[in-house]
Design an enzyme around this catalytic site. Structure first.
Site, PDB file in Angstrom:
ATOM      1  N   SER A  33      19.550 -52.355   7.930  1.00  0.00           N
ATOM      2  CA  SER A  33      20.912 -52.374   7.305  1.00  0.00           C
ATOM      3  C   SER A  33      20.985 -53.622   6.378  1.00  0.00           C
ATOM      4  O   SER A  33      22.035 -53.707   5.482  1.00  0.00           O
ATOM      5  CB  SER A  33      21.921 -52.141   8.166  1.00  0.00           C
ATOM      6  N   HIS A  50      21.413 -45.272   8.975  1.00  0.00           N
ATOM      7  CA  HIS A  50      21.770 -45.616   7.311  1.00  0.00           C
ATOM      8  C   HIS A  50      20.803 -44.707   6.430  1.00  0.00           C
ATOM      9  O   HIS A  50      20.581 -44.763   5.228  1.00  0.00           O
ATOM     10  CB  HIS A  50      21.494 -46.864   6.911  1.00  0.00           C
ATOM     11  N   LYS A 106      28.570 -42.990   9.366  1.00  0.00           N
ATOM     12  CA  LYS A 106      28.498 -43.472   7.895  1.00  0.00           C
ATOM     13  C   LYS A 106      28.436 -42.445   6.905  1.00  0.00           C
ATOM     14  O   LYS A 106      29.613 -42.398   6.401  1.00  0.00           O
ATOM     15  CB  LYS A 106      27.183 -44.487   7.955  1.00  0.00           C
TER      16      LYS A 106
HETATM   17  C1  PLP Z   1      25.893 -48.435  12.848  1.00  0.00           C
HETATM   18  C2  PLP Z   1      24.672 -48.266  13.076  1.00  0.00           C
HETATM   19  C3  PLP Z   1      24.536 -47.581  14.611  1.00  0.00           C
HETATM   20  C4  PLP Z   1      25.765 -47.458  15.389  1.00  0.00           C
HETATM   21  O1  PLP Z   1      26.416 -46.057  14.903  1.00  0.00           O
HETATM   22  P1  PLP Z   1      27.946 -45.838  15.390  1.00  0.00           P
HETATM   23  O2  PLP Z   1      27.891 -44.335  15.287  1.00  0.00           O
HETATM   24  O3  PLP Z   1      28.737 -46.664  14.351  1.00  0.00           O
HETATM   25  O4  PLP Z   1      28.047 -46.456  16.746  1.00  0.00           O
HETATM   26  C5  PLP Z   1      23.277 -47.484  15.328  1.00  0.00           C
HETATM   27  N1  PLP Z   1      22.119 -47.817  14.435  1.00  0.00           N
HETATM   28  C6  PLP Z   1      22.118 -48.348  13.295  1.00  0.00           C
HETATM   29  C7  PLP Z   1      20.940 -48.668  12.596  1.00  0.00           C
HETATM   30  C8  PLP Z   1      23.439 -48.578  12.681  1.00  0.00           C
HETATM   31  O5  PLP Z   1      23.391 -49.036  11.437  1.00  0.00           O
END
Ligand code: PLP
Length: 390
Positions: A181, A209, A240
């Site tokens: 990310s 992502h 996301k």
């Molecule tokens: C955002 C994210 C998470 C967490 O996901 P949520 O549903 O927001 O708790 C886990 N792993 C990665 C790589 C992320 O970017």
């Protein structure tokens, strides 16, 4: 004012002095390509709302219908009496989408990582983890008694070296982000799967992502690399690109059967309100039916990246709609973000310790919902402010 909390006041003033204290930006509008913050309408490059689904009418109306049919709260943890038909319908929908036997939805992505890693690994096991893996993976590993071995970012030679060195372990798990990310690069999942098969290790990919972004209709990094079905633990998030909330693990039914018994972050927490499950189902269906969202996302990402490159900015290793504009010093990134806001562009600075001290950046995430005129405005703001800063 408790004196006993003075140590927190000291911690916080230390953070402020070293520029590591982050203010919370409050939205005064819905999530979207343009949002209102501090009374000002700004173009939003800070969300993970890749497909613009956070306010897609299909999700909103599915949630509304579910409110009428199922009510608001779920009332219990999944294993007691908090599993409604709609929760299982979502899991079937994701299994089909991911072409896996089964799926388990957790309340969030972080819960999925923590519960899954903790349940699968224990004493005598080794977890091989990319050095830039997400914090929720790192926390999942901390919950186990397994040994942790960190390999260099995307470095397959280093990964294989550690696989050779850890032959005597009871079980081994390679865990990696699909898409990273901070840089917007992705792991060579085909090579990782091959190494895992050769050395008899399990593979877990966190596709927070990658889901809704990479692969056919957004099926994720495994699909992008043609290794769907060969990843033992395909973890993703509904929070996301899918615009909703929740984490999930897709894989063989025996994996899900086991996690139902052992994943503590699933066993000990109340399930989603049914409206959340309904909106998530709508998201998975919409990404497959309405192909233009994914196309717009990638068109916008390419346009913006080419624009930044054309202006001479350093966008690093990005291969996805996450495009960093790397400026170096933390203070420069912070000042650039403030200047951009004045020009009507909202993009967050990412500084140490999230990235190396000399790699501070503005991270941009464009969405399918941005219009051409938004992107033109973004580029002219970066040109104007960037010239001042660098
Ligand atoms: C955002 C994210 C998470 C967490 O996901 P949520 O549903 O927001 O708790 C886990 N792993 C990665 C790589 C992320 O970017």
């Amino acid at each position: 004012m408790s004196k006993r909390l003075d140590f927190l006041r000291e911690e916080i003033s230390g953070m402020k002095k070293s520029g590591l204290y982050n203010e919370i930006s409050v939205l005064e509008s819905k999530q979207g390509p343009r949002v209102r913050i501090k009374g000002k309408e700004v173009i939003n490059l800070a969300s993970n709302n890749y497909l613009g689904f956070a306010n897609h009418p299909n999700l909103v109306s599915a949630a509304r219908r579910a409110l009428d049919e199922w009510g608001y709260g779920s009332g219990a943890v999944r294993q007691i009496c908090g599993t409604m038909e709609i929760h299982e319908q979502l899991e079937r929908e994701i299994s089909k989408f991911k072409d896996e036997e089964a799926c388990q939805v957790f309340v969030s992505g972080i819960a999925a990582n923590m519960g899954t890693i903790q349940a699968l690994m224990g004493e005598g096991d080794v977890i091989l983890s990319d050095e830039l893996n997400h914090g929720s993976i790192i926390d999942g590993i901390r919950l186990t008694k397994a040994e942790k071995k960190v390999y260099k970012h995307l470095d397959m030679a280093d990964l294989e070296k550690i696989l050779r060195e850890t032959k005597s372990a009871r079980r081994r798990l390679i865990v990696t982000d699909g898409v990273f990310s901070m840089d917007g690069d992705y792991c060579p999942l085909d090579s990782i799967v091959e190494l895992a098969e050769k050395h008899d290790a399990l593979v877990m990919v966190d596709d927070a992502h990658g889901d809704g972004v990479l692969g056919k209709d957004g099926r994720g990094t495994a699909d992008h690399f043609g290794v769907a079905g060969r990843v033992d633990v395909d973890m993703g998030t509904l929070s996301k690109a899918f615009g909703s909330l929740g984490g999930f693990v897709a894989g063989d039914s025996v994996l899900i059967d086991f996690l139902h018994q052992r994943a503590r972050s699933w066993l000990f927490t109340t399930s989603h309100p049914p409206s959340v499950a309904a909106a998530s189902i709508a998201a998975i269906q919409t990404v497959q039916k309405e192909k233009h969202h994914l196309k717009n996302l990638w068109d916008n990402a390419k346009f913006l990246k080419n624009g930044f490159d054309g202006l001479g900015f350093n966008t690093g290793q990005s291969k996805t709609p996450i495009t960093p504009v790397i400026v170096g010093e933390s203070a420069v990134a912070q000042e650039l973000s403030r200047e951009l806001f004045k020009e009507g562009v909202f993009a967050k600075p990412i500084v140490y310790p999230l990235v190396a001290k000399d790699k501070a950046r503005i991270r941009t995430i464009v969405t399918a919902a941005h219009k051409k005129e938004d992107l033109d405005k973004v580029l002219s703001a970066f040109e104007k402010c960037g010239r001042k800063e660098t």
